[in-house]
Design a protein around this motif. Structure first.
Motif, PDB file in Angstrom:
ATOM      1  N   ALA A 117      94.852 -30.514  74.039  1.00 17.80           N
ATOM      2  CA  ALA A 117      96.172 -31.134  74.219  1.00 17.80           C
ATOM      3  C   ALA A 117      96.666 -31.133  75.655  1.00 17.80           C
ATOM      4  O   ALA A 117      97.189 -32.141  76.141  1.00 17.80           O
ATOM      5  CB  ALA A 117      97.197 -30.445  73.318  1.00 17.80           C
ATOM      6  N   ASP A 118      96.525 -30.018  76.374  1.00 19.73           N
ATOM      7  CA  ASP A 118      97.126 -29.893  77.704  1.00 19.73           C
ATOM      8  C   ASP A 118      96.238 -30.389  78.838  1.00 19.73           C
ATOM      9  O   ASP A 118      96.661 -30.392  79.996  1.00 19.73           O
ATOM     10  CB  ASP A 118      97.502 -28.432  77.960  1.00 19.73           C
ATOM     11  N   LEU A 119      95.023 -30.796  78.541  1.00 21.11           N
ATOM     12  CA  LEU A 119      94.111 -31.253  79.582  1.00 21.11           C
ATOM     13  C   LEU A 119      94.339 -32.724  79.906  1.00 21.11           C
ATOM     14  O   LEU A 119      94.520 -33.544  78.999  1.00 21.11           O
ATOM     15  CB  LEU A 119      92.664 -31.073  79.154  1.00 21.11           C
ATOM     16  N   PRO A 120      94.300 -33.102  81.187  1.00 20.91           N
ATOM     17  CA  PRO A 120      94.343 -34.524  81.522  1.00 20.91           C
ATOM     18  C   PRO A 120      93.045 -35.185  81.069  1.00 20.91           C
ATOM     19  O   PRO A 120      92.000 -34.533  80.984  1.00 20.91           O
ATOM     20  CB  PRO A 120      94.480 -34.535  83.049  1.00 20.91           C
ATOM     21  N   LEU A 121      93.087 -36.456  80.782  1.00 20.32           N
ATOM     22  CA  LEU A 121      91.895 -37.167  80.311  1.00 20.32           C
ATOM     23  C   LEU A 121      90.733 -37.018  81.278  1.00 20.32           C
ATOM     24  O   LEU A 121      89.579 -36.893  80.868  1.00 20.32           O
ATOM     25  CB  LEU A 121      92.219 -38.646  80.104  1.00 20.32           C
ATOM     26  N   SER A 122      91.033 -37.023  82.571  1.00 24.89           N
ATOM     27  CA  SER A 122      89.980 -36.948  83.580  1.00 24.89           C
ATOM     28  C   SER A 122      89.264 -35.601  83.591  1.00 24.89           C
ATOM     29  O   SER A 122      88.193 -35.473  84.176  1.00 24.89           O
ATOM     30  CB  SER A 122      90.570 -37.216  84.968  1.00 24.89           C
ATOM     31  N   ALA A 123      89.841 -34.597  82.944  1.00 27.33           N
ATOM     32  CA  ALA A 123      89.249 -33.255  82.954  1.00 27.33           C
ATOM     33  C   ALA A 123      88.432 -32.963  81.697  1.00 27.33           C
ATOM     34  O   ALA A 123      87.958 -31.844  81.510  1.00 27.33           O
ATOM     35  CB  ALA A 123      90.343 -32.202  83.107  1.00 27.33           C
ATOM     36  N   ILE A 124      88.265 -33.951  80.832  1.00 30.31           N
ATOM     37  CA  ILE A 124      87.504 -33.758  79.600  1.00 30.31           C
ATOM     38  C   ILE A 124      86.091 -34.299  79.799  1.00 30.31           C
ATOM     39  O   ILE A 124      85.916 -35.489  80.082  1.00 30.31           O
ATOM     40  CB  ILE A 124      88.185 -34.464  78.415  1.00 30.31           C
ATOM     41  N   HIS A 125      85.103 -33.421  79.661  1.00 25.81           N
ATOM     42  CA  HIS A 125      83.710 -33.792  79.936  1.00 25.81           C
ATOM     43  C   HIS A 125      82.820 -33.531  78.725  1.00 25.81           C
ATOM     44  O   HIS A 125      83.121 -32.685  77.872  1.00 25.81           O
ATOM     45  CB  HIS A 125      83.192 -33.011  81.137  1.00 25.81           C
ATOM     46  N   ALA A 126      81.713 -34.251  78.690  1.00 29.80           N
ATOM     47  CA  ALA A 126      80.807 -34.181  77.540  1.00 29.80           C
ATOM     48  C   ALA A 126      80.296 -32.770  77.284  1.00 29.80           C
ATOM     49  O   ALA A 126      80.218 -32.331  76.130  1.00 29.80           O
ATOM     50  CB  ALA A 126      79.634 -35.142  77.752  1.00 29.80           C
ATOM     51  N   GLU A 127      79.952 -32.046  78.351  1.00 29.48           N
ATOM     52  CA  GLU A 127      79.403 -30.695  78.146  1.00 29.48           C
ATOM     53  C   GLU A 127      80.438 -29.752  77.520  1.00 29.48           C
ATOM     54  O   GLU A 127      80.102 -28.885  76.715  1.00 29.48           O
ATOM     55  CB  GLU A 127      78.867 -30.111  79.451  1.00 29.48           C
ATOM     56  N   ASP A 128      81.713 -29.942  77.893  1.00 27.63           N
ATOM     57  CA  ASP A 128      82.766 -29.108  77.309  1.00 27.63           C
ATOM     58  C   ASP A 128      82.977 -29.451  75.829  1.00 27.63           C
ATOM     59  O   ASP A 128      83.250 -28.570  75.010  1.00 27.63           O
ATOM     60  CB  ASP A 128      84.077 -29.296  78.075  1.00 27.63           C
ATOM     61  N   ILE A 129      82.836 -30.724  75.508  1.00 28.15           N
ATOM     62  CA  ILE A 129      82.968 -31.139  74.114  1.00 28.15           C
ATOM     63  C   ILE A 129      81.825 -30.563  73.281  1.00 28.15           C
ATOM     64  O   ILE A 129      82.024 -30.123  72.141  1.00 28.15           O
ATOM     65  CB  ILE A 129      83.003 -32.676  74.009  1.00 28.15           C
ATOM     66  N   ALA A 130      80.624 -30.536  73.855  1.00 29.28           N
ATOM     67  CA  ALA A 130      79.466 -29.980  73.142  1.00 29.28           C
ATOM     68  C   ALA A 130      79.683 -28.495  72.830  1.00 29.28           C
ATOM     69  O   ALA A 130      79.352 -28.019  71.736  1.00 29.28           O
ATOM     70  CB  ALA A 130      78.202 -30.170  73.970  1.00 29.28           C
TER      71      ALA A 130
END
Length: 409
Positions: A117-130
């Motif tokens: 929720a608090d992360l900007p879109l630009s700070a969301i990366h594939a490795e973190d999602i994995a």
């Protein structure tokens, strides 16, 4: 045409003073070359400052290309938080059923927003999602969420839909796309035998309360369990089934609506795929269903409590279905009312049904979905096909040999 250019800050006294102070303090001076441009809306924007002019020229070229190609994105657009975009996305989903909307709401609140929720879109990366996907599957003792494969995939799907909604205006690509996801384990499926289905139906019909009274739905439990196990109806479809949709002469059930609970209230809505379907009824179930439909109004619900109220999953499952598992000898299998669909699929396949028949019976959107879930139940038919082909070949060879002996060319 939108344009970009490089401005030499050395022309500004304020910049020269800043350089002097930086040198006196033995700090790195600010960048000399400033890239500026007009965005598609005609607003003046800055693309950063650079120490070296070639770096500024490269940035100028990138900006000009994106403006000319129509791929330009305002850098500030990606600074908005995921939580803000998730709320906008959900508010815009007027194209889905109310129960689906609330399912998304619950997945967001329970699993997605606490992490993103608090992360900007630009700070969301594939490795973190994995990593997040892996944590969802860890047990609670290990600090995870203890989700199964299906729920993990559902949580990821909501995250991916929100991020996909932000492409290309706010982010260039969806970082959730392509992240490895767990496959539904065969252990999550439960396939009952005919004998086990009958034992469950009998146990559900004989349920008594602690005061030795018949349970609220015991009068309909047997027929309901058999219907779920032999037709593959979803719980909501069976609960919403009305007398007028049951034709015991033709042995057909017309599935047109389903019940769903939304904010504690039962609502009628189209079936999951949005399409009605016709489901065959085994002849042996006619006698089970007949007392529930004969002589009753067409708009009456087939399955109700003893007081004539609609059945609710949140009540029926713990009070009726779960209490029947132990006397039926089915405890510990993880069996749920929904998993009786797996039994219906497995019994149909064992009886010789092909993928299109099973797809139609279960109401899957595509045959691919049916194969993804139950394809492993068809392997024995490979030998059957090979045997038939072999028999046809031998028959053809025999025919050719006979014609040759009779002098035919």
């Amino acid at each position: 045409m939108a344009r970009a250019w490089i401005y030499d800050r050395q022309k500004d006294k304020s910049y020269r003073d800043a350089v002097t102070k930086a040198k006196q303090a033995k700090r790195t001076p600010p960048g000399r070359w400033l890239v500026r441009y007009y965005d598609p809306a005609g607003k003046l924007k800055s693309a950063g400052t650079f120490k070296k002019k070639p770096d500024a020229e490269q940035r100028q070229t990138e900006i000009e290309n994106s403006l000319n190609e129509g791929s330009y994105r305002d850098p500030a657009a990606a600074k908005i938080t995921f939580g803000e975009m998730a709320e906008k996305w959900l508010a815009a989903r007027t194209d889905i059923r109310r129960s689906t909307w609330w399912k998304y709401r619950n997945l967001l609140d329970t699993h997605v927003l606490p992490r993103w929720a608090d992360l900007p879109l630009s700070a969301i990366h594939a490795e973190d999602i994995a990593v997040w996907v892996a944590e969802l599957q860890k047990s609670r003792e290990e600090g995870g969420s203890g989700l199964g494969a299906s729920q993990t995939r559902n949580a990821h799907a909501v995250l991916s839909m929100v991020l996909g909604w932000c492409v290309p205006r706010r982010i260039p690509v969806n970082p959730a796309k392509g992240v490895p996801l767990p496959k539904s384990s065969e252990a999550e499926h439960v396939y009952l035998t005919y004998e086990q289905v009958e034992a469950l139906a009998d146990a559900a019909a004989g349920l008594r309360t602690k005061y030795n009274q018949r349970s609220a739905a015991s009068a309909v439990n047997r027929a309901l369990v058999l219907l779920l196990a032999y037709t593959g109806l979803r719980w909501g479809e069976a609960a919403a089934l009305r007398v007028g949709k049951v034709d015991l002469v033709k042995r057909r059930i017309r599935v047109t609506v389903a019940f769903a609970e939304v904010e504690g209230k039962l609502v009628e809505q189209p079936p999951k795929t949005g399409k009605s379907r016709t489901v065959p009824v085994p002849a042996s179930l006619v006698a089970e269903l007949n007392p529930l439909v004969e002589g009753r109004p067409e708009d009456a619900l087939v399955f109700t409590t003893a007081r004539g109220k609609p059945l609710r999953a949140r009540n029926w499952r713990p009070r009726e279905f779960n209490n029947a598992l132990k006397p039926a000898g089915l405890s510990g299998l993880g069996l749920t009312p929904h998993k009786l669909r797996h039994t219906a699929a497995s019994l149909a396949i064992a009886a010789g049904a092909d993928v299109k028949v099973v797809q139609a019976m279960l109401g899957h959107a595509t045959a691919t979905m049916t194969l993804d879930r139950y394809g492993h139940l068809w392997p024995d038919r490979l030998d059957e096909v090979a045997d038939v082909m072999d028999a046809r070949r031998i028959e053809a060879l025999s025919k050719v040999g006979s014609e040759t002996q009779n002098g035919c060319p």
